[in-house]
Design an enzyme around this catalytic site. Structure first.
Site, PDB file in Angstrom:
ATOM      1  CG  HIS A 197      -5.201   4.018   1.293  1.00 25.24           C
ATOM      2  ND1 HIS A 197      -4.840   2.720   0.991  1.00 25.24           N
ATOM      3  CD2 HIS A 197      -6.453   4.182   0.798  1.00 25.24           C
ATOM      4  CE1 HIS A 197      -5.837   2.134   0.341  1.00 25.24           C
ATOM      5  NE2 HIS A 197      -6.829   2.996   0.211  1.00 25.24           N
ATOM      6  CB  SER A 203      -9.322   0.934   0.047  1.00 23.64           C
ATOM      7  OG  SER A 203      -8.754   1.125  -1.219  1.00 23.64           O
ATOM      8  CG  ASP A 217      -2.262   0.628   0.982  1.00 27.56           C
ATOM      9  OD1 ASP A 217      -2.286   1.858   0.842  1.00 27.56           O
ATOM     10  OD2 ASP A 217      -3.272  -0.081   0.942  1.00 27.56           O
ATOM     11  CG  ASN A 241     -13.541   2.462  -4.337  1.00 23.15           C
ATOM     12  OD1 ASN A 241     -14.158   1.530  -3.831  1.00 23.15           O
ATOM     13  ND2 ASN A 241     -12.383   2.888  -3.877  1.00 23.15           N
TER      14      ASN A 241
END
Length: 555
Positions: free
Chosen positions: A231, A390, A176, A322
């Site tokens: 994130h 996510s 990530d 998304n």
């Protein structure tokens, strides 16, 4: 005088009734049962029991006297009665044959109810500060950012934690934007490279990376994979924030080792760096990674890197994306690659709906998980809400970690099968995902106990149907009973409903009727009174067993 003749055994007279013991129950008065230890001994012998063998809870109707109770105990061979004085007429009984005793006691007019001694197990919770905000772990209908949830629409984490809360040696790669590895709710669960000596400027383990104690930052090409974005830290907290530590949030798995692998910068990351991160995790023996990222076109190189991970027993959990699109026709990579080690995860909100911007696909998206208004760890040693696929993906990764913690010998294919085969059916995912279901940690653990095998196939067309279950009789007004039940078969011709009316303490006249195949509800007009109902399925090959009786008073 009325007579109830169940057999020719042990007829006794009391309160104007002749009652006979059922077959299989005979007077063996010398037998004694240690009622104070029956539950303990049974559970120590078999920890999987759902009921305590030979143990019943019996409630007599108000006004039942000593003679009736004495006859009942003799004929049902009940021993060592323990009375619950605060609840009138309730007693704990031990019997040699539970099923036979229940069948017999249900026929007695002075017995209000008889039921097995069900096994109850603790449900482990966590004392973390914000656990009540983590609806994905335990949804009680609480309001999350102004939206009340649907009770029990969650992954059953609390129930799963009764089985395991994790394994401090299980390594999970978070590929990530990095992870704030010194976050106070994460630092105890951060991986440390056992083959490397910190700060000596030498590649001690010969893996090509110098002083890679906590993983690697492929974006900056250094050994500090911290997270300037937040994130990856949020993802890591959902997977493995330290549980039950009186602060912050709890991860799906309380004990684990998070391997931070950064390849995403402020404006994204490269496919080559993503491949390098995947290869690093595989080379270090990590068999599980979370991948809440996507974009770009089809990459043969990236797909091959995931294939290599598959060959090395590595499970690759990916966010579906998304874009609000059907990825069967408009793929979103890496989730849409057809590698068998990928689990593609959609975003479900706290009311059970597919979020408007979550990708979906009947053949390319596998399962739904909590992804809207997810509270988790964040940079600056803080906590925030985030939303998206996510946030859904790490819930699945956490469940995979729970499974491997409890069953470390399972293959990655078996872990994947356990997760997908145990998904809870959800209307918002029907027809637009491979499972049509929502993540369930507790059921996944149960499936994993069988090696991740899929559930048994439905019964063949031949033979009697499966019995219905969950019969519920309710007052629909105007003397009408509303019956609902679960249809557990696919080969019934219909259902037979039977009812009896209560006359004083006795179940007297009644009747029966039939309902067509595939029904799960019916109404019966009978007028005022108290009635009991039961139901069974039938076809040309025979009948299923009856459900238990359910009683309702109509007006």
């Amino acid at each position: 005088m009325q007579h109830i003749r169940l057999s020719a055994l042990s007829v006794a007279m009391t309160a104007g009734f002749a009652v006979a013991a059922p077959p299989g129950i005979e007077a063996r008065l010398e037998v004694e049962f240690p009622i104070d230890l029956v539950g303990k001994q049974a559970l120590e012998a078999d920890a999987t029991l759902e009921t305590i063998p030979g143990s019943l809870i019996v409630t007599y109707r108000k006004g039942t006297g000593g003679p009736e109770r004495t006859v009942t105990e003799i004929l049902a061979e009940m021993r060592d009665s323990r009375r619950f004085e605060l609840v009138g007429g309730m007693e704990h009984m031990v019997v040699p044959d539970t099923d036979a005793a229940i069948s017999f006691l249900e026929m007695l007019p002075w017995v209000e109810s008889v039921e097995p001694d069900y096994v109850i197990r603790s449900t482990l919770s966590a004392n973390d500060q914000f656990i009540g905000l983590q609806w994905g772990l335990n949804n009680t209908g609480q309001s999350i950012q102004g939206t009340s949830g649907l009770n029990d629409l969650d992954i059953d984490a609390f129930e799963a934690w009764d089985t395991t809360t994790g394994d401090s040696n299980l390594v999970i790669a978070v590929i990530d934007s990095g992870v704030q590895w010194d976050h106070p709710d994460l630092n105890g669960n951060i991986w440390s490279n056992p083959g490397e000596i910190a700060g000596n400027g030498i590649d001690d383990d010969g893996n090509g990376y110098v002083d890679d104690i906590r993983g690697w930052d492929f974006y900056n090409n250094d050994n500090n994979p911290t997270d300037p974005d937040g994130h990856g830290t949020h993802v890591a907290g959902t997977i493995g924030a330290e549980g039950n530590n009186s602060q912050g949030v709890a991860g799906v798995v309380w004990q684990c080792k998070i391997m931070p692998l950064r390849f995403i910068g402020p404006n994204g990351g490269s496919t080559s760096d993503a491949i390098a991160a995947i290869n690093y995790a595989v080379a270090e023996g990590c068999k599980l990674s979370n991948n809440s990222w996507g974009g770009g076109g089809f990459s043969t190189a990236l797909r091959n890197a995931i294939s290599n991970a598959d060959a090395n027993g590595h499970l690759f959990v990916a966010a579906a994306g998304n874009d609000g699109r059907n990825t069967d026709s408009q793929p979103a990579y890496p989730a849409s690659y057809n590698n068998p080690n990928i689990i593609s995860v959609a975003n479900i909100n706290n009311q059970g709906g597919l979020e408007f911007d979550s990708n979906y696909g009947a053949t390319t998206v596998d399962i739904g998980a909590p992804g809207d208004s997810i509270a988790s760890t964040y940079t600056g040693s803080s906590y925030v809400w985030l939303r998206g696929t996510s946030m859904a993906s790490p819930h699945v990764t956490g469940v995979a970690a729970l499974i491997w913690s409890e069953f470390p010998s399972l293959t990655h294919d078996e872990v994947r099968d356990a997760i997908l085969n145990s998904a809870t059916p959800l209307g918002s995912l029907t027809g637009i995902s491979t499972t049509g279901g929502f993540l369930n940690a507790n059921d996944a653990l149960a499936a994993a106990a069988g090696g991740g095998s899929p559930p048994p196939p439905p019964p063949p067309a031949g033979g009697p149907p499966n019995a219905p279950s969950g019969l519920n009789a309710s007052n629909n007004g105007g003397g009408v009973a509303l019956l609902t039940w679960n249809d557990n078969s696919n080969n019934e011709s219909g259902f037979e409903v039977e009812w009896q009316q209560q006359i004083w303490f006795w179940w007297g006249s009644g009747g029966s009727g039939t309902v067509g195949a595939d029904a799960t509800a019916a109404t019966v007009s009978l007028g005022s009174g108290t009635y009991r109902f039961r139901i069974r399925a039938f076809n040309s090959d025979g009948n299923s067993s009856w459900t238990g009786w359910d009683t309702v008073t109509l007006n």
